[in-house]
Structures are given as C-alpha cells and as structure tokens.
Scaffold this motif. Sequence first.
Motif, PDB file in Angstrom:
ATOM      1  N   GLN A 115       0.826  -1.204   0.000  1.00 47.48           N
ATOM      2  CA  GLN A 115       0.000   0.000   0.000  1.00 47.48           C
ATOM      3  C   GLN A 115       0.864   1.259   0.000  1.00 47.48           C
ATOM      4  OE1 GLN A 115      -3.185  -0.163  -0.417  1.00 47.48           O
ATOM      5  NE2 GLN A 115      -3.582  -2.319   0.084  1.00 47.48           N
ATOM      6  N   ASP A 144      -3.964   7.256  -3.495  1.00 47.77           N
ATOM      7  CA  ASP A 144      -3.513   5.872  -3.317  1.00 47.77           C
ATOM      8  C   ASP A 144      -2.962   5.263  -4.601  1.00 47.77           C
ATOM      9  OD1 ASP A 144      -6.418   5.752  -1.373  1.00 47.77           O
ATOM     10  OD2 ASP A 144      -4.381   5.687  -0.557  1.00 47.77           O
ATOM     11  N   PRO A 189      -1.594   1.455  -4.999  1.00 46.31           N
ATOM     12  CA  PRO A 189      -1.150   0.144  -4.522  1.00 46.31           C
ATOM     13  C   PRO A 189      -0.405  -0.648  -5.598  1.00 46.31           C
ATOM     14  CG  PRO A 189      -3.500   0.116  -5.002  1.00 46.31           C
ATOM     15  CD  PRO A 189      -3.048   1.537  -5.177  1.00 46.31           C
TER      16      PRO A 189
END
Lengths: 111, 113
Positions: free
Chosen positions: B22, B73, B75
Amino acid sequence: KQEVTQIPAALSVPEGENLVLNCSFTDSAIYNLQWFRQDPGKGLTSLLLIQSSQREQTSGRLNASLDKSSGRSTLYIAASQPGDSATYLCAVDNAGNMLTFGGGTRLMVKP
Amino acid sequence: NAGVTQTPKFRILKIGQSMTLQCTQDMNHNYMYWYRQDPGMGLKLIYYSVGAGITDKGEVPNGYNVSRSTTEDFPLRLELAAPSQTSVYFCASSYSAGLQPQHFGDGTRLSIL
C-alpha cells in the motif's frame, strides 16, 4: 538507454574535510538531475535538483554542478560532519519525472 | 506532515503467494511511482501514474500490477511471488513532471522464501 554511474562506491573521510562525489550519465538529453540522500532503513530525501538549463544549485554546505555536454555532475560537500554519513544517490530524469538512478556512494565521515 | 506512507514496513511471503503493497500520499500530488531497490544497487522504476485512472510501465514491470483509483492511493500488487522479487520497495510522489523533486516513503522490505 540511459545509464548512470557513481564513483566512488564508498568513501571514508575525517570530519571537516571537503569532498566531491561524482555522477556520470550516458544520454545528455535530460530534463534534470537530482541528488538524494538515503539513511539506512529509510527512504530517499531530495537534496538538490538541477534543471537541464542550469549549471549548479546550492543548499547550505552542499553544491551540485551539472555539465550536460560531458555527461557529468558533482556533489560538493563542504566541511563534512559525522551527520553527513549516508548513501548519496544521483538520478537523471530523461522523460519528465522518470528517474534513472546510479548505484550510490556510501559516505562515512569519522569524528 | 505525513507525506508518503507505505504499509507494511516488512513482510515475508512464500513462493506463489500474492500481496498488495500500500502507498498513500497526502500532498495532492498527481504523479506517483513504484521503485525497487536491490542490495547495493540504485532504484529501478516498476510502474508510474500521472493521475487517477492512468498508469504506465517503467523499466521492470514484469510480475507486478498497479491501479490508481484515487489521487491519494497507488497500490502495487504481486500476484505470484517469486524469489527474484525479494527487494525493498519504495513509493514516491511528485507535484509536477520534471520541475519538482520526488518525495519518497520509507519503503517496504519484502522477502520471498
């Protein structure tokens, strides 16, 4: 393909010395060149960024120069201190934020 | 000032397992990157993204996948872990292309056994 080389791979100096770290690259068509510091177990911290149109950048005791025509950059550290001990990485940006890194120079400054 | 946050910090996987590394940033940067660093070597670019919904391959993309559904984000997915993927993985972000330095997270140390 861009290749970036850093010499020396490791360097040990007594405290107070002025020192120079070297970086060479094979493709002179660059956007910028960046110098980073990496402490053990940590990420990279940006030290200096030199745009392709610039010849040098300074920050405190650090001075970085860029000679695109010869494919070279140097990082000059004045009056070295034990706290400067770290790995220093040079990276070249050829395509607008896609960095090619050298292998780094591991610096040890002895008290 | 959180900057770039990576989780987990350490992980051991067995060959063939999968996992997601992450990365999140709170600086509203458009550009995000994943690098790997092998011992004694410089960093190599795996994937990068220039904004939500847009990703592209870097120098060493094989064995990895990414997605970018939000600005924050980014990932990184390993589907079938192999010993060659043992490395330290760094996520980075930047505001603009070529004008601003990249900001790095502290890395994820991954071992595949």
